[in-house]
Design a protein around this motif. Structure first.
Motif, PDB file in Angstrom:
ATOM      1  N   LYS A   1       0.830  -1.199   0.000  1.00  0.00           N
ATOM      2  CA  LYS A   1       0.000   0.000   0.000  1.00  0.00           C
ATOM      3  C   LYS A   1       0.873   1.260   0.000  1.00  0.00           C
ATOM      4  CE  LYS A   1      -4.199   1.771   1.975  1.00  0.00           C
ATOM      5  NZ  LYS A   1      -5.329   1.452   2.839  1.00  0.00           N
ATOM      6  N   VAL A   2       1.958   1.249   0.768  1.00  0.00           N
ATOM      7  CA  VAL A   2       2.877   2.394   0.771  1.00  0.00           C
ATOM      8  C   VAL A   2       3.458   2.605  -0.623  1.00  0.00           C
ATOM      9  CG1 VAL A   2       5.130   3.195   1.605  1.00  0.00           C
ATOM     10  CG2 VAL A   2       3.448   2.357   3.232  1.00  0.00           C
ATOM     11  N   ASN A   3       3.879   1.524  -1.258  1.00  0.00           N
ATOM     12  CA  ASN A   3       4.437   1.627  -2.609  1.00  0.00           C
ATOM     13  C   ASN A   3       3.416   2.210  -3.589  1.00  0.00           C
ATOM     14  OD1 ASN A   3       6.862   0.569  -1.718  1.00  0.00           O
ATOM     15  ND2 ASN A   3       6.368  -1.509  -2.344  1.00  0.00           N
ATOM     16  N   ARG A   4       2.173   1.754  -3.475  1.00  0.00           N
ATOM     17  CA  ARG A   4       1.116   2.251  -4.354  1.00  0.00           C
ATOM     18  C   ARG A   4       0.860   3.734  -4.091  1.00  0.00           C
ATOM     19  NH1 ARG A   4      -2.714  -1.130  -3.013  1.00  0.00           N
ATOM     20  NH2 ARG A   4      -3.881   0.275  -1.693  1.00  0.00           N
ATOM     21  N   ARG A   5       0.835   4.118  -2.817  1.00  0.00           N
ATOM     22  CA  ARG A   5       0.598   5.523  -2.465  1.00  0.00           C
ATOM     23  C   ARG A   5       1.750   6.418  -2.918  1.00  0.00           C
ATOM     24  NH1 ARG A   5      -4.692   5.806  -2.010  1.00  0.00           N
ATOM     25  NH2 ARG A   5      -5.507   4.537  -0.333  1.00  0.00           N
ATOM     26  N   GLU A   6       2.971   5.904  -2.847  1.00  0.00           N
ATOM     27  CA  GLU A   6       4.123   6.676  -3.337  1.00  0.00           C
ATOM     28  C   GLU A   6       4.005   6.916  -4.841  1.00  0.00           C
ATOM     29  OE1 GLU A   6       7.378   4.274  -1.934  1.00  0.00           O
ATOM     30  OE2 GLU A   6       7.573   5.452  -0.090  1.00  0.00           O
ATOM     31  N   ALA A   7       3.576   5.900  -5.569  1.00  0.00           N
ATOM     32  CA  ALA A   7       3.393   6.043  -7.017  1.00  0.00           C
ATOM     33  C   ALA A   7       2.276   7.040  -7.317  1.00  0.00           C
ATOM     34  CB  ALA A   7       3.086   4.688  -7.649  1.00  0.00           C
ATOM     35  N   ASP A   8       1.190   6.965  -6.528  1.00  0.00           N
ATOM     36  CA  ASP A   8       0.079   7.907  -6.718  1.00  0.00           C
ATOM     37  C   ASP A   8       0.533   9.342  -6.455  1.00  0.00           C
ATOM     38  OD1 ASP A   8      -1.532   5.726  -7.262  1.00  0.00           O
ATOM     39  OD2 ASP A   8      -2.557   5.751  -5.312  1.00  0.00           O
ATOM     40  N   LEU A   9       1.351   9.528  -5.421  1.00  0.00           N
ATOM     41  CA  LEU A   9       1.868  10.868  -5.109  1.00  0.00           C
ATOM     42  C   LEU A   9       2.769  11.371  -6.233  1.00  0.00           C
ATOM     43  CD1 LEU A   9       2.226  13.294  -3.255  1.00  0.00           C
ATOM     44  CD2 LEU A   9       4.052  12.025  -2.080  1.00  0.00           C
ATOM     45  N   ALA A  10       3.626  10.503  -6.744  1.00  0.00           N
ATOM     46  CA  ALA A  10       4.518  10.898  -7.839  1.00  0.00           C
ATOM     47  C   ALA A  10       3.711  11.312  -9.065  1.00  0.00           C
ATOM     48  CB  ALA A  10       5.470   9.758  -8.183  1.00  0.00           C
ATOM     49  N   ALA A  11       2.631  10.589  -9.351  1.00  0.00           N
ATOM     50  CA  ALA A  11       1.786  10.939 -10.493  1.00  0.00           C
ATOM     51  C   ALA A  11       1.107  12.286 -10.270  1.00  0.00           C
ATOM     52  CB  ALA A  11       0.737   9.848 -10.717  1.00  0.00           C
ATOM     53  N   ALA A  12       0.648  12.528  -9.034  1.00  0.00           N
ATOM     54  CA  ALA A  12       0.007  13.805  -8.733  1.00  0.00           C
ATOM     55  C   ALA A  12       1.011  14.947  -8.837  1.00  0.00           C
ATOM     56  CB  ALA A  12      -0.608  13.764  -7.334  1.00  0.00           C
ATOM     57  N   GLN A  13       2.242  14.703  -8.379  1.00  0.00           N
ATOM     58  CA  GLN A  13       3.273  15.740  -8.479  1.00  0.00           C
ATOM     59  C   GLN A  13       3.611  16.034  -9.932  1.00  0.00           C
ATOM     60  OE1 GLN A  13       6.170  13.863  -5.925  1.00  0.00           O
ATOM     61  NE2 GLN A  13       5.615  15.158  -4.177  1.00  0.00           N
ATOM     62  N   ALA A  14       3.588  15.004 -10.772  1.00  0.00           N
ATOM     63  CA  ALA A  14       3.874  15.202 -12.195  1.00  0.00           C
ATOM     64  C   ALA A  14       2.798  16.068 -12.852  1.00  0.00           C
ATOM     65  CB  ALA A  14       3.974  13.856 -12.901  1.00  0.00           C
ATOM     66  N   LYS A  15       1.541  15.923 -12.389  1.00  0.00           N
ATOM     67  CA  LYS A  15       0.449  16.731 -12.938  1.00  0.00           C
ATOM     68  C   LYS A  15       0.471  18.143 -12.378  1.00  0.00           C
ATOM     69  CE  LYS A  15      -2.733  12.978 -13.945  1.00  0.00           C
ATOM     70  NZ  LYS A  15      -4.030  12.356 -13.653  1.00  0.00           N
ATOM     71  N   GLY A  16       1.010  18.293 -11.171  1.00  0.00           N
ATOM     72  CA  GLY A  16       1.135  19.617 -10.592  1.00  0.00           C
ATOM     73  C   GLY A  16      -0.106  20.164  -9.909  1.00  0.00           C
ATOM     74  N   ASP A  17      -1.105  19.354  -9.639  1.00  0.00           N
ATOM     75  CA  ASP A  17      -2.338  19.798  -8.976  1.00  0.00           C
ATOM     76  C   ASP A  17      -2.125  19.814  -7.459  1.00  0.00           C
ATOM     77  OD1 ASP A  17      -4.871  20.256  -7.987  1.00  0.00           O
ATOM     78  OD2 ASP A  17      -5.811  18.541  -8.980  1.00  0.00           O
ATOM     79  N   PRO A  18      -2.064  20.994  -6.836  1.00  0.00           N
ATOM     80  CA  PRO A  18      -1.765  21.080  -5.402  1.00  0.00           C
ATOM     81  C   PRO A  18      -2.772  20.342  -4.512  1.00  0.00           C
ATOM     82  CG  PRO A  18      -1.737  23.268  -6.397  1.00  0.00           C
ATOM     83  CD  PRO A  18      -2.227  22.320  -7.430  1.00  0.00           C
ATOM     84  N   LYS A  19      -4.055  20.387  -4.850  1.00  0.00           N
ATOM     85  CA  LYS A  19      -5.065  19.678  -4.050  1.00  0.00           C
ATOM     86  C   LYS A  19      -4.843  18.164  -4.120  1.00  0.00           C
ATOM     87  CE  LYS A  19      -8.796  23.050  -4.162  1.00  0.00           C
ATOM     88  NZ  LYS A  19     -10.178  23.313  -4.547  1.00  0.00           N
ATOM     89  N   LYS A  20      -4.577  17.690  -5.308  1.00  0.00           N
ATOM     90  CA  LYS A  20      -4.345  16.255  -5.502  1.00  0.00           C
ATOM     91  C   LYS A  20      -3.055  15.825  -4.790  1.00  0.00           C
ATOM     92  CE  LYS A  20      -5.211  12.319  -7.736  1.00  0.00           C
ATOM     93  NZ  LYS A  20      -6.310  11.448  -7.370  1.00  0.00           N
ATOM     94  N   ILE A  21      -2.034  16.660  -4.854  1.00  0.00           N
ATOM     95  CA  ILE A  21      -0.764  16.356  -4.180  1.00  0.00           C
ATOM     96  C   ILE A  21      -0.989  16.259  -2.675  1.00  0.00           C
ATOM     97  CG2 ILE A  21       1.526  17.252  -3.609  1.00  0.00           C
ATOM     98  CD1 ILE A  21       1.574  18.455  -6.481  1.00  0.00           C
ATOM     99  N   ALA A  22      -1.725  17.212  -2.109  1.00  0.00           N
ATOM    100  CA  ALA A  22      -1.995  17.205  -0.667  1.00  0.00           C
ATOM    101  C   ALA A  22      -2.791  15.959  -0.265  1.00  0.00           C
ATOM    102  CB  ALA A  22      -2.754  18.466  -0.274  1.00  0.00           C
TER     103      ALA A  22
END
Length: 134
Positions: A91-112
């Protein structure tokens, strides 16, 4: 006819095996410290479920307590702990990947949002990694 008899025998044998599994020997007089800690945790959750009148949760916890009393061993708790650690790590690995994808998109709400979920997953992993009571 042969298929019907074979099916009947298969069901009868599996029922007999299942019945044998549920009639395990009585628990030892003094459970291991790890099993006693697990039992105390379940009993605490039962008290809380009763206080909140949560019948569905209470039923599940009572089943868990009965199973703990019947067949809790240090080995079974260690195996359960390892399964929990593995699941939490995934689950941590999946969440890290999700965070990286959100950071790549640059959406601050999604990143938070993803960072919050990652923090929660890391807390769950840390909890799963705590050693069993000895």
């Amino acid at each position: 006819m042969k298929v019907l008899v074979a099916s009947f025998l298969a069901v009868a044998c599996s029922t007999a095996v299942h019945a044998a599994d549920t009639t395990s020997p009585s628990p030892s007089p003094s459970p291991s410290p790890a099993c006693a800690a697990k039992r105390a945790s379940i009993e605490s959750q039962i008290t809380e479920a009763k206080a909140h009148n949560n019948r569905r949760q209470l039923s599940g916890l009572q089943s868990a307590l009965a199973a703990n009393k019947r067949r809790c061993t240090d080995a079974s708790l260690a195996a359960e702990r390892q399964r929990d650690i593995t699941a939490a790590t995934k689950k941590v690995n999946r969440r890290e990947a999700d965070l990286a994808a959100a950071q790549a998109k640059g959406d601050p709400k999604k990143i938070a949002k993803e960072q919050k979920q990652l923090d929660a997953a890391r807390e769950a992993l840390a909890e799963a990694q705590k050693p069993l009571p000895q």
